[in-house]
Write a protein that holds these residues in place. Structure first.
Motif, PDB file in Angstrom:
ATOM      1  N   ASN A  11       0.833  -1.204   0.000  1.00 60.49           N
ATOM      2  CA  ASN A  11       0.000   0.000   0.000  1.00 60.49           C
ATOM      3  C   ASN A  11       0.866   1.252   0.000  1.00 60.49           C
ATOM      4  O   ASN A  11       1.379   1.662   1.040  1.00 60.49           O
ATOM      5  CB  ASN A  11      -0.933  -0.005   1.219  1.00 60.49           C
ATOM      6  N   PHE A  12       0.997   1.850  -1.184  1.00 59.51           N
ATOM      7  CA  PHE A  12       1.791   3.073  -1.334  1.00 59.51           C
ATOM      8  C   PHE A  12       0.930   4.237  -1.818  1.00 59.51           C
ATOM      9  O   PHE A  12       1.440   5.195  -2.397  1.00 59.51           O
ATOM     10  CB  PHE A  12       2.944   2.839  -2.312  1.00 59.51           C
ATOM     11  N   GLU A 324       0.697  -3.552  -9.844  1.00 59.94           N
ATOM     12  CA  GLU A 324      -0.524  -3.900  -9.124  1.00 59.94           C
ATOM     13  C   GLU A 324      -0.867  -5.375  -9.326  1.00 59.94           C
ATOM     14  O   GLU A 324      -1.236  -6.077  -8.368  1.00 59.94           O
ATOM     15  CB  GLU A 324      -1.683  -3.027  -9.591  1.00 59.94           C
ATOM     16  N   GLN A 325      -0.738  -5.862 -10.553  1.00 59.70           N
ATOM     17  CA  GLN A 325      -1.035  -7.265 -10.824  1.00 59.70           C
ATOM     18  C   GLN A 325      -0.129  -8.197 -10.030  1.00 59.70           C
ATOM     19  O   GLN A 325      -0.570  -9.262  -9.570  1.00 59.70           O
ATOM     20  CB  GLN A 325      -0.885  -7.546 -12.324  1.00 59.70           C
ATOM     21  N   GLU A 326       1.112  -7.783  -9.846  1.00 59.75           N
ATOM     22  CA  GLU A 326       2.070  -8.587  -9.085  1.00 59.75           C
ATOM     23  C   GLU A 326       1.911  -8.404  -7.572  1.00 59.75           C
ATOM     24  O   GLU A 326       2.647  -9.003  -6.789  1.00 59.75           O
ATOM     25  CB  GLU A 326       3.506  -8.223  -9.492  1.00 59.75           C
ATOM     26  N   ASP A 331      -1.998   1.621  -6.368  1.00 59.04           N
ATOM     27  CA  ASP A 331      -2.394   3.044  -6.402  1.00 59.04           C
ATOM     28  C   ASP A 331      -1.210   3.998  -6.484  1.00 59.04           C
ATOM     29  O   ASP A 331      -1.182   5.023  -5.798  1.00 59.04           O
ATOM     30  CB  ASP A 331      -3.239   3.398  -5.162  1.00 59.04           C
ATOM     31  N   ILE A 332      -0.236   3.713  -7.347  1.00 62.87           N
ATOM     32  CA  ILE A 332       0.933   4.593  -7.433  1.00 62.87           C
ATOM     33  C   ILE A 332       0.992   5.370  -8.746  1.00 62.87           C
ATOM     34  O   ILE A 332       2.004   6.016  -9.028  1.00 62.87           O
ATOM     35  CB  ILE A 332       2.253   3.828  -7.207  1.00 62.87           C
ATOM     36  N   THR A 365      10.209  -3.865 -13.882  1.00 60.82           N
ATOM     37  CA  THR A 365       9.090  -3.641 -14.800  1.00 60.82           C
ATOM     38  C   THR A 365       9.449  -2.618 -15.877  1.00 60.82           C
ATOM     39  O   THR A 365       8.962  -2.708 -17.006  1.00 60.82           O
ATOM     40  CB  THR A 365       7.833  -3.195 -14.039  1.00 60.82           C
ATOM     41  N   TYR A 366      10.298  -1.651 -15.558  1.00 58.97           N
ATOM     42  CA  TYR A 366      10.745  -0.700 -16.572  1.00 58.97           C
ATOM     43  C   TYR A 366      11.536  -1.425 -17.661  1.00 58.97           C
ATOM     44  O   TYR A 366      11.361  -1.169 -18.859  1.00 58.97           O
ATOM     45  CB  TYR A 366      11.601   0.401 -15.944  1.00 58.97           C
TER      46      TYR A 366
END
Length: 373
Positions: A11-12, A324-326, A331-332, A365-366
């Motif tokens: 949660n960020f 989010e999927q991982e 919510d970032i 991910t980048y």
């Protein structure tokens, strides 16, 4: 290649923000539930919320703190509608919430003697040009831009106008010189990880004097009224709220304040948030494809940390979606009105270990979305 470890807490979000480490609903003191907020028990809980807030923030003598409706927005609306209009207004806006206050002042209150100081996302307006003979409305920290004022040096100790500060993502995380603030507002659901729908309103003696000596020319909704018969309704600042609050949310806020006490006070939260920012700063300095949205290092927020990537907006959205999927980070994504990017909450309810893990995942991910595209 093996994926890096995932954060224990993903949660960020920049609001509502992550709950404090070790938080558990079953640990809340819930004896107020089902009781009137006007009972001695309910009033005591609300009074403690006000008193503990003032004590922990180190507010100067004579300052009042009250629980008010509608989060930080409600607190700011109460302040502006009740106090503005006696003299000119300087209003500062460098992101979406500051621009919202501009709309209130110019289009709703329709004040004439207004000077607007604006800056694009990533920048601050010219603070030295502000005239404190006027009332001054500003945000301490731009939650949607990650740009904060560097300090309070630009606010004079001796001023004719009132300094009205939206401090919602700054209070409890940044060193605010409260003696320079006449009106301060914040919500429980930011730095302390509390629940939404309730705001905190801080008034200096100068603000109280304005309330008792000036009556705005426009109709005042009941929910905004802080005076009766020309005198401040002191009960608002002693736990007698204007409307019915959620006593469950009050219990949650008191739990958060006890957590602050257990850490040794506000400075511990400031230090923790600064340390979280340092983790991101180190990562940004090591990766040229990542930058802070704030252009001046002295104005980089240590709570709502906004980053831009060398990537197309659709690629940024894809990175956010993958995280989010991982179940690495929720919510970032950047605020809808802000430039495409990532916004990471770095307040004290976020653990450094989790932030380190998140940065590794952002790099992974980048690589997947941009470098290997």
């Amino acid at each position: 290649m093996q994926s890096p470890a995932k954060p224990n807490n993903p949660n960020f979000s920049s609001g509502p923000c992550s709950k404090r480490p070790g938080y558990a609903v079953e640990n809340l003191q819930l004896n107020t539930l089902g009781r009137s907020h006007r009972s001695s028990l309910g009033k005591d809980a609300l009074s403690q919320a006000c008193l503990k807030t003032a004590e922990l923030l180190g507010l100067p003598e004579g300052y009042r703190v009250g629980v008010v409706p509608a989060s930080d927005t409600g607190a700011m609306e109460m302040a502006m509608w009740s106090l503005l209009g006696q003299r000119g207004v300087d209003v500062l806006a460098w992101e979406s919430f500051g621009k919202g206050w501009v709309t209130d002042i110019t289009k709703q209150l329709k004040l004439d003697n207004v000077r607007l100081f604006e800056a694009d996302y990533g920048y601050l307006p010219d603070l030295d040009a502000v005239d404190f003979n006027n009332d001054v409305v500003f945000t301490w920290n731009g939650t949607t831009s990650g740009v904060k004022v560097p300090n309070g040096d630009w606010i004079p100790d001796e001023r004719e106008g009132l300094s009205i500060c939206d401090a919602t993502s700054a209070a409890f995380a940044m060193d605010i010189p409260w003696q320079k603030i006449d009106v301060g507002t914040f919500s429980w659901q930011k730095v302390l990880g509390g629940e939404g729908a309730h705001g905190m309103l801080v008034l200096s003696p100068r603000a109280v004097e304005r309330l008792e000596s000036y009556t705005p020319p426009w109709p005042m909704p009941k929910i905004f009224r802080m005076t009766k018969g020309g005198k401040l309704i002191e009960g608002i600042f002693k736990g007698a709220t204007i409307n019915t609050p959620s006593m469950l949310c009050v219990a949650d806020y008191l739990d958060a304040l006890s957590w602050v006490e257990s850490l040794g006070g506000v400075q511990a939260l400031i230090d923790k948030s600064n340390n979280n920012l340092a983790i991101v700063e180190e990562f940004v300095s090591a990766n040229e494809w990542l930058s802070f949205l704030a252009h001046d290092p002295h104005t980089i927020s240590n709570t709502s940390i906004c980053l831009t990537l060398d990537a197309e907006p659709d690629q940024v959205k894809q990175i956010v979606k993958l995280l989010e999927q991982e179940k690495v980070a929720y919510d970032i994504g950047a605020y809808r009105d802000a430039p495409a990017g990532i916004r990471i909450w770095g307040g004290a309810t976020v653990e450094a270990e989790d932030l380190n893990k998140l940065m590794s995942w952002i790099a992974l991910t980048y690589d997947q979305v941009v470098k290997q595209a």
